[in-house]
Design a protein around this motif. Sequence first.
Motif, PDB file in Angstrom:
ATOM      1  N   ARG A  80      10.551  50.768  24.857  1.00 17.81           N
ATOM      2  CA  ARG A  80       9.429  51.650  24.590  1.00 17.81           C
ATOM      3  C   ARG A  80       8.225  50.780  24.342  1.00 17.81           C
ATOM      4  NH1 ARG A  80      10.647  55.561  20.167  1.00 17.81           N
ATOM      5  NH2 ARG A  80      12.069  56.406  21.672  1.00 17.81           N
ATOM      6  N   ARG A  81       7.158  51.090  25.017  1.00 17.38           N
ATOM      7  CA  ARG A  81       5.951  50.301  24.783  1.00 17.38           C
ATOM      8  C   ARG A  81       5.129  50.996  23.728  1.00 17.38           C
ATOM      9  NH1 ARG A  81       3.195  47.621  30.028  1.00 17.38           N
ATOM     10  NH2 ARG A  81       4.638  48.672  31.390  1.00 17.38           N
ATOM     11  N   GLY A  82       5.175  50.399  22.535  1.00 21.03           N
ATOM     12  CA  GLY A  82       4.302  50.891  21.491  1.00 21.03           C
ATOM     13  C   GLY A  82       4.710  52.232  20.960  1.00 21.03           C
ATOM     14  N   TRP A  83       3.727  52.954  20.565  1.00 18.49           N
ATOM     15  CA  TRP A  83       3.869  54.066  19.682  1.00 18.49           C
ATOM     16  C   TRP A  83       4.162  55.308  20.456  1.00 18.49           C
ATOM     17  CZ3 TRP A  83       0.673  57.094  16.063  1.00 18.49           C
ATOM     18  CH2 TRP A  83       1.182  56.941  14.779  1.00 18.49           C
ATOM     19  N   GLY A  84       5.439  55.599  20.639  1.00 24.02           N
ATOM     20  CA  GLY A  84       5.782  56.804  21.362  1.00 24.02           C
ATOM     21  C   GLY A  84       5.303  56.750  22.796  1.00 24.02           C
ATOM     22  N   GLY A  85       4.991  55.534  23.251  1.00 19.16           N
ATOM     23  CA  GLY A  85       4.513  55.410  24.622  1.00 19.16           C
ATOM     24  C   GLY A  85       5.647  55.596  25.607  1.00 19.16           C
TER      25      GLY A  85
ATOM     26  N   GLU B 298      14.361  29.082  31.858  1.00 23.65           N
ATOM     27  CA  GLU B 298      13.591  29.206  30.632  1.00 23.65           C
ATOM     28  C   GLU B 298      13.887  30.543  29.962  1.00 23.65           C
ATOM     29  OE1 GLU B 298       9.660  26.849  31.009  1.00 23.65           O
ATOM     30  OE2 GLU B 298       9.849  28.048  32.799  1.00 23.65           O
ATOM     31  N   SER B 299      13.413  30.687  28.744  1.00 27.25           N
ATOM     32  CA  SER B 299      13.761  31.895  28.011  1.00 27.25           C
ATOM     33  C   SER B 299      13.253  33.123  28.753  1.00 27.25           C
ATOM     34  CB  SER B 299      13.175  31.838  26.602  1.00 27.25           C
ATOM     35  OG  SER B 299      11.803  31.561  26.662  1.00 27.25           O
TER      36      SER B 299
ATOM     37  N   PHE C 231      26.487  37.767  29.518  1.00 28.96           N
ATOM     38  CA  PHE C 231      27.025  38.901  28.770  1.00 28.96           C
ATOM     39  C   PHE C 231      27.486  40.004  29.707  1.00 28.96           C
ATOM     40  CE2 PHE C 231      26.163  38.589  24.107  1.00 28.96           C
ATOM     41  CZ  PHE C 231      25.806  37.253  24.106  1.00 28.96           C
TER      42      PHE C 231
ATOM     43  N   LEU D  59      29.919  42.580  27.977  1.00 26.06           N
ATOM     44  CA  LEU D  59      29.502  42.747  26.590  1.00 26.06           C
ATOM     45  C   LEU D  59      28.195  43.524  26.565  1.00 26.06           C
ATOM     46  CD1 LEU D  59      30.493  39.295  25.146  1.00 26.06           C
ATOM     47  CD2 LEU D  59      31.514  41.512  24.660  1.00 26.06           C
TER      48      LEU D  59
ATOM     49  N   ASP E 264      24.521  30.751  18.256  1.00 29.45           N
ATOM     50  CA  ASP E 264      24.148  30.608  16.860  1.00 29.45           C
ATOM     51  C   ASP E 264      25.375  30.313  16.004  1.00 29.45           C
ATOM     52  OD1 ASP E 264      23.227  30.766  14.342  1.00 29.45           O
ATOM     53  OD2 ASP E 264      22.571  32.851  14.440  1.00 29.45           O
TER      54      ASP E 264
ATOM     55  N   GLY F 259      25.328  32.880  13.029  1.00 26.94           N
ATOM     56  CA  GLY F 259      25.496  34.312  13.261  1.00 26.94           C
ATOM     57  C   GLY F 259      26.796  34.660  13.946  1.00 26.94           C
TER      58      GLY F 259
ATOM     59  N   GLY G 166      -0.071  28.518  33.483  1.00 24.95           N
ATOM     60  CA  GLY G 166       0.216  29.842  32.948  1.00 24.95           C
ATOM     61  C   GLY G 166       1.618  29.990  32.386  1.00 24.95           C
ATOM     62  N   ASP G 167       1.936  31.233  32.098  1.00 25.00           N
ATOM     63  CA  ASP G 167       3.216  31.563  31.489  1.00 25.00           C
ATOM     64  C   ASP G 167       4.113  32.248  32.487  1.00 25.00           C
ATOM     65  OD1 ASP G 167       2.816  30.697  28.836  1.00 25.00           O
ATOM     66  OD2 ASP G 167       1.405  32.360  28.564  1.00 25.00           O
TER      67      ASP G 167
ATOM     68  N   ARG H 235       2.609  30.953  40.098  1.00 26.05           N
ATOM     69  CA  ARG H 235       2.529  29.662  39.412  1.00 26.05           C
ATOM     70  C   ARG H 235       2.880  28.504  40.354  1.00 26.05           C
ATOM     71  NH1 ARG H 235       6.311  29.775  34.483  1.00 26.05           N
ATOM     72  NH2 ARG H 235       4.879  28.265  33.568  1.00 26.05           N
TER      73      ARG H 235
ATOM     74  N   ASP I 261       9.509  26.749  25.781  1.00 27.79           N
ATOM     75  CA  ASP I 261      10.247  26.363  26.967  1.00 27.79           C
ATOM     76  C   ASP I 261       9.742  25.022  27.494  1.00 27.79           C
ATOM     77  OD1 ASP I 261      12.219  28.241  27.546  1.00 27.79           O
ATOM     78  OD2 ASP I 261      10.674  29.722  28.019  1.00 27.79           O
TER      79      ASP I 261
ATOM     80  N   GLU J 250      26.083  37.970  16.396  1.00 33.93           N
ATOM     81  CA  GLU J 250      27.011  37.449  17.393  1.00 33.93           C
ATOM     82  C   GLU J 250      28.465  37.604  16.984  1.00 33.93           C
ATOM     83  OE1 GLU J 250      25.638  33.542  18.268  1.00 33.93           O
ATOM     84  OE2 GLU J 250      24.313  34.238  19.867  1.00 33.93           O
TER      85      GLU J 250
ATOM     86  N   ILE K  87       1.744  48.465  16.119  1.00 36.59           N
ATOM     87  CA  ILE K  87       2.073  49.860  16.388  1.00 36.59           C
ATOM     88  C   ILE K  87       1.000  50.501  17.246  1.00 36.59           C
ATOM     89  CG2 ILE K  87       2.310  52.098  15.295  1.00 36.59           C
ATOM     90  CD1 ILE K  87       3.674  50.584  12.984  1.00 36.59           C
TER      91      ILE K  87
ATOM     92  N   GLY L 281       0.964  49.062  20.811  1.00 35.70           N
ATOM     93  CA  GLY L 281       2.178  49.091  21.603  1.00 35.70           C
ATOM     94  C   GLY L 281       2.712  47.699  21.759  1.00 35.70           C
ATOM     95  N   GLY L 282       3.595  47.349  20.865  1.00 31.36           N
ATOM     96  CA  GLY L 282       4.047  45.958  20.856  1.00 31.36           C
ATOM     97  C   GLY L 282       5.424  45.795  21.440  1.00 31.36           C
TER      98      GLY L 282
END
Lengths: 346, 324, 497, 295, 308
Positions: A17-22, A48-49, A58, A63, A99, A102, A273-274, A290, B186, D183, E302, E305-306
């Motif tokens: 969901r993007r943001g507030w009830g979006g 990369e991540s 997974f 999973l 982890d 965890g 850039g990213d 890129r 990264d 995990e 919020i 829209g995060g």
Amino acid sequence: MDELLRVEGLVKHYRVRRGWGGRGARVHAVDGVSFAIAPNETYALVGESGCGKSTTGFAVLRLIEPTAGRVWFRGRNVLALDPEGLRRMRREMQIVFQDPFGSLNPRLTVERTLEEPLLNHERLSAAERRERVAEMLEVVGLHPEHRRRFPHEFSGGQRQRIGIARALMLRPRLVVGDEPVSALDVSVRAQILNLIVKLQRRFGISLLFISHDLAVVRYVSHRVGVMYLGRIVETAPVRELYENPLHPYTRALLSAVPVPDPRRRRTRILLPGDVPSPIDPPPGCRFHPRCPEALAVCREEDPRPRRPADGRIVCCHLYGGSPPGETVSPAPEPGASPPTPEERRT
Amino acid sequence: MPLLSIRGLKIHFRTPQGTGVAVDGVSLDVAAGEVVGLVGESGCGKSVLALSILRLLPVPPALFAGGEIRFEGRDLLRADPRDILALRGNRISMIFQEPMTALNPVFTIGDQLAEVYRVHRGQSRSQALASAARMLGRVGVPAPERRVREYPFQLSGGMRQRVMIAIALACRPALLLADEPTTALDVSIQAQILDLMLSLNAELHTAILLITHDLAVVAEVTRRVAVMYTGRLVEEAPTAALFETPLHPYTRGLLASIPRADASFQTESLNEIPGVVPSAFALPPGCHFAPRCPRAAEICRREAPRLEELLPGHRVACWRPVDG
Amino acid sequence: MRKTAIILAVLWAAALAVQPAAAKDPDTLVVVQEAEPVGLDIMQSSIQTTMSVGYNLHDTILKPQEDATVKPGLVEKWEKLNDLTWKFTLVKGATFHNGEPIDAAAVKFSFERLMGDALKSPHRGKLNLFKGVEVIDERTFTMSTSEPYAPGLYMLAQYLFIVPPKYVQQVGDAEYNLKPVGCGPYRLERWVKGQEVVMTAYEKYYGPKPAYKRLIFRGVPEEASRIAALLTGEADVVSGIPMHQRPKILASGKAYLTDQMGSMNYLGLNTYEKPFNDVRVRQAVNHGVNRELINQALFQGKAILCRGPISPRTFGADPTLKPYPYDPEKAKKLLAEAGYPNGFEARLAYGTYMPQIQEQAEAIAADLGKIGIRVKLEPYERAVMWERYKNRQHQMFIYFWDDAPEPDRYMYSLFHSKSRDYYYKNETVDRLLEKGRTTLDPAERAKVYHQIDRFLYEDAPWVYLYVIPEVYAVSNAVEYKGLRDGYLIMSTARPRK
Amino acid sequence: MLEGAESLRLWGETLRALGRSPGAVIGGGLLLAILATSLLFPWFTAADPLAQDLLARLTPPCWQEGGSLAHPLGTDNLGRDVLVRILHGSRVSLFVGFAAVLVACGSGILLGLLSGYYGGRLDSLIMRVADVFMAYPFMLLTISVIAVLGNSILNLILVLGLSDWVTYARTVRGSVLSIKEKEFVTAARSVGTPNRVILRRHIFPNVLSPVLVLGTVRVANIIIWESGLSFLGMGVPPPMPTWGRMLAEGRVYITDAWWLVTLPGLAIMLTILAINLLGDGLRDALDPRLRNIPR
Amino acid sequence: MARYILKRLWHTVYVAVGISLISFFFIHLSGDPVLLMLPPDASKEEVETLREQLGFNDPLAVQYLRFAGHALRGDLGVSLVHRVPALDLIFERLPASLELAGAAMLFALAVAVPLGILAAVRRGSLLDLGSMLAALFGLSMPHFWLGIMLVLLFSVHLGWFPTSGRGSFAQLVLPALALGLSLLAMFARLTRSVMLEVLGQDYVRTARAKGLRERLVIGKHALKNALIPLVTVAGMQFGFLIGGTVIIETVFAWPGVGRLVVQAIFSRDYPLVQAAVLVLAVLFVLINLLVDLLYVLLDPQISYGGGS
């Protein structure tokens, strides 16, 4: 040909969901990933991540439930298994997590954690279970007396050994290692990497090794798939990939990895850039915005996998070569003996 | 006179579990414009050391047990808090590991960057915002006029770290303390950020103390390296010398345990340093590394070695250093 | 932080600046009761605190007296035409607060409104022996009953309030409940819900003018706060003063006490079932409660011990009766005779809404424990208490009644088998009650009630406890004598010189 | 849950962590003392909390003029011994407090676990019911339910417990949602552990800490609520004394017998102070963030 | 945004339905108001007639549907005791409830937030220990006890404030104080723990590293983040306060909704109870919605829209 695991066109999309009830948006976490792993082989997914490598790992184990695609494990479609079949399948496919804090239940002793797989899958007496646990603890380099301890009484490296022990309790054929050493300190990391390599050989396990660390991948794996934005852009045997990377992304990545050798000053390919968001991946080749070598066609057309050389697959318009056929990836010749450490590291 | 001069710094931690030693008699210099690496595994006290320079350690539980930190000749540990305030973000800046959490989520980038100009340069709100946008552009943030109005969560990790660098370098500090600045990033972004730091170092003549656990990063970026283990400095040398002829068994073991990605490099197997880092509450007597050291002798277990200059510019704290 | 400090300072300054209105208007009388009224139309509610407010706004045709007689009100004279019919003459020139004239038609309208289905008045039952109002001319009308009805005039005096027909028809019953126009000594100025009812003296009132120009009723449920209001001078008259607070109030030197209608508490027994179907058990219980001690301990000896069911202060109580003496030995003997040598267990219900009832219940339970009756206390809130009454689930219960001057008002509804069931039925009592109601000669009537009193004393369907004079505390600045019947009639209050 | 010596060791560690907090030591010690007194006092005194002496009513405590050692803390409006009543009252008050929390905790944990772990329709159903309960004014809910059921100790416990389950359910659900993503839960799934076992073995023990902390504090709240209900005549039925009822009844005599209100009030306050101190200490001891020392 | 509000309004609807069901059945199960509406000496016939007239002889389900039908048309019935529309009664009392709850809240927050911040900043100091110990005492005082004590002290003894009632500011002080004190204690503790958590965050360290003065670090960087949980709890408490102040209302004769409803429950004034519970619940939900909307001001994640 002999394959233990074969993944075809794996897709995982999910909604956020993007943001507030979006409105919900679709994240293309994994977008058509195919590869195969042979028995005794270590196949690494590197990237990369956010590139989808962990999601792939997974999803292979179910999973998380993939959106589409097929996963064949020893000839059976894992994605079509009913819960009971899946449960049984889990004996043979295990996972080691990133982890070390965890991944262990803080309220269970090592013994309880390690005997859980046995409780689920094998009917053993308490004494037999204790025996197996003690045995496995030794295998991963811990004292059998440690079994009564709780996770917080161990260091990070020791915990990771416990995680590995848990994965090996049922003698699986395939282990997914999801960044198993990236949370560890340098000196400990070497211990665990050595252990992984040793055990992989000793138990004849196939390993799907997921990592962002190109140096680590180079050390442990036989073959490497480089992922970018939910796709595998290049696959190659480890040595060829590092000595002669084909895909511009692979090349840039390799050039960016710092090397502990102050004399070696190389020219780095700095990517601008990213990584774009997997919510709206760019059209055409996903890397083109890129890419220092991008062509006009890259903006329009998604490159199909090519085989510029034997055993190598690359998804890039720069390369010709035949598209790979039925076989997604080459595997060692049938009947080949498991690779020795020397082979691995040459 | 070095820009920063740390002498015999000792920092303890008082906790309910007892008193832990975080930094144990560390001496280190950073010259103006120099890029120095401070390397060690987690818990070795390198971050505590960095924080102590700006007096950002919470006291208590931290406790300065001895030594001094001189910056441009002034003793920071005994300076008036108001003077420290004037230094922070102005003459000495700091960037942190997690650009995600190091920026305040509820204020805009521009606001957080402009604050520095307002505090240290006395600029008005609008002036400061303009300066902020300029600085963002300088650290390679595209469309800085738009970005100043955005919030941290709207930026990628790399962009956030650029913002952090912009904040840190806004006042052209003499010294930048970079605490694991690229660990959370990264590889390709790490390269960008390291590049940026080096170019700003060249441009602004800002000295950098780069604190990291990653020897490879140190090798690529720094001129001089100091290695820490359990709160002590064990070895300090020009970068090339350290990597070529590490004298301390720990350094040597560490170097041998890193897998490498460079094309020509080959290794039979990774070296392992046996055992684990001892707890800060139960440090062994003598050399802290002795229990894990393959070369340890009787004296190592009894008496702590002092940091001595064995080769020119190459200091090591070891009774039985590895032969050059 | 500086901002908050400023805000705090401002708040504090404001708090200090607004000092309580200690200097009160001497023309205003403030009455504080336990609750504010639920409505102002006295015909739509039977709640005492509500009616007390209403009595000052409304007027009846006659004024009830403490000896169960009546005096002229809106009716200046009346005559008995026969055993069933009275003829009444209204005073001349009396008007409602809105100027509407008070005439016979208004009386007829008021009676019919009260008895009609639409209003659902709780008082309807009180006047159902009356057949209606016959208008003779503007000032005269007759009313007749279906049978001879001794308390008839008294009931009219209590319940027949006169309302302005035009206004009521114009605004409807619901609105009238909020903005009534009566003909009492005070007219409504405003009702700020939850805060106060403010009234002003009605200049054209036909009777004696009230001394205070303005009358305010407030409701304060917590008794400590009520007393505090009296002591700080915020209130002139305060109701619901518990016994133990009385000496304290007197000692303060700021107020005095006045009696009003008392609450006659009794312990009811379920005579339909074992063990209380046995008169010996009932008498044993009567002997087993140490009323004298309870009176001394809880009421400083100010309660009046009951003899029989009729309050000693009421017309018709047999003066020759003596209260059951406290005699645990005799009680035990009676219990043994009845077959309970080891006593028994019994439940004792009481309403949580009754003031100070719990300590009485606990004290009684302790007494009964001494003669072998092991009591389990059952506090119920009002609705549950009544639900259980209805379902005959009580075994012993504490209840109370006003010791009103007119015995028929409560004796009939408590003991007659046609009324609500209080777990006792007796044909003799039924017959006597009917006789008491229809005997018109007062002397004869008194004898009938003596008979009833004595009979019920012997048959002991209750444990007769005591009358607790309900006391109002009145500020020393005010002269006010509570009327034992009726409610808070504040038009009689005068400033004390 | 946890079995055997190891689990004892784990709790032992928590206890040791608790022992390092002076607040927790004082609070825990005080609470232990209160509990011990309330459990053990019948061995030392057989005095009847219901025994009345109407002639000796409202006797002040022994140190005040008119007081006597026969009633060290004075007598109430019916001449009953205040000390004995406070001692007996402690049993009922603490019992009601702990039992109600147990009921609330139990139902809340169960529903929170189910809701958080299985998610989907079950989750939205439970959470919607929770919303309704949350929005229902608490006091009014308790009052109307007691009006239906009558005010026995059992009903009171049920009502106070059941109207309070939402907080626990939400807390547990929140913890489950985060622990579910840990995990070690994925690990358990990956070795083929059935959901039931995952819930019992991996999730339940790990959601207990916040609930434990919440629960301790709620015991305190419930003791106060009981006194509030007694104020409205809906608390534990007489004659059994509870602190709340003593307080509510004593308020009538607030101006002439201060001890009737103040002493049980003090008892409540001490208990609540003890519980809160312990709860704070518990939170610190169970909060892993505070366990790790900064480096 | 609009979608979100719509969703929340739907949420209000199901809460309202749930509430009305619970309150309807509970209040109807517990007895009948007819006996209470008539004086105790009313005859059996009178009782029966009234019960029939009011429709209480119908099955409960029928009665509920009738109620729901009327409610849908905005008619929540006429109070049996007050004989006026129940909603009118509630809306007459609501301002008083809001006033008291608001004043208590304001007082509590105005003192608690600075106190909590100070305690957090000077963790372990005498001020911290002292104020937190005081807060614990504040938490353990029953409302009515505190209320009566305040009356005795400030009204009877000192004569500073009136004993009870509503109308002037002076009359508001004591009940707001009595109600606010335990809130104050709670908020002070909450502020302290939230601040402690926020003060441990990296961005606070960043702010310090920038050379900001401690006052700016705490008053700006820490506080705004700490406000988010505070606002949540404050909103919820405000919601609870509106219907949950029965005891204080009783002690101070404050004409709020709480006492009105409790009286209504006791007299089984079905329509009034129903209406009040409904109004209070809807109010609770709306206040929480308002709090959520307030987040927009506090938490840009919020509003923009995060979830990167």
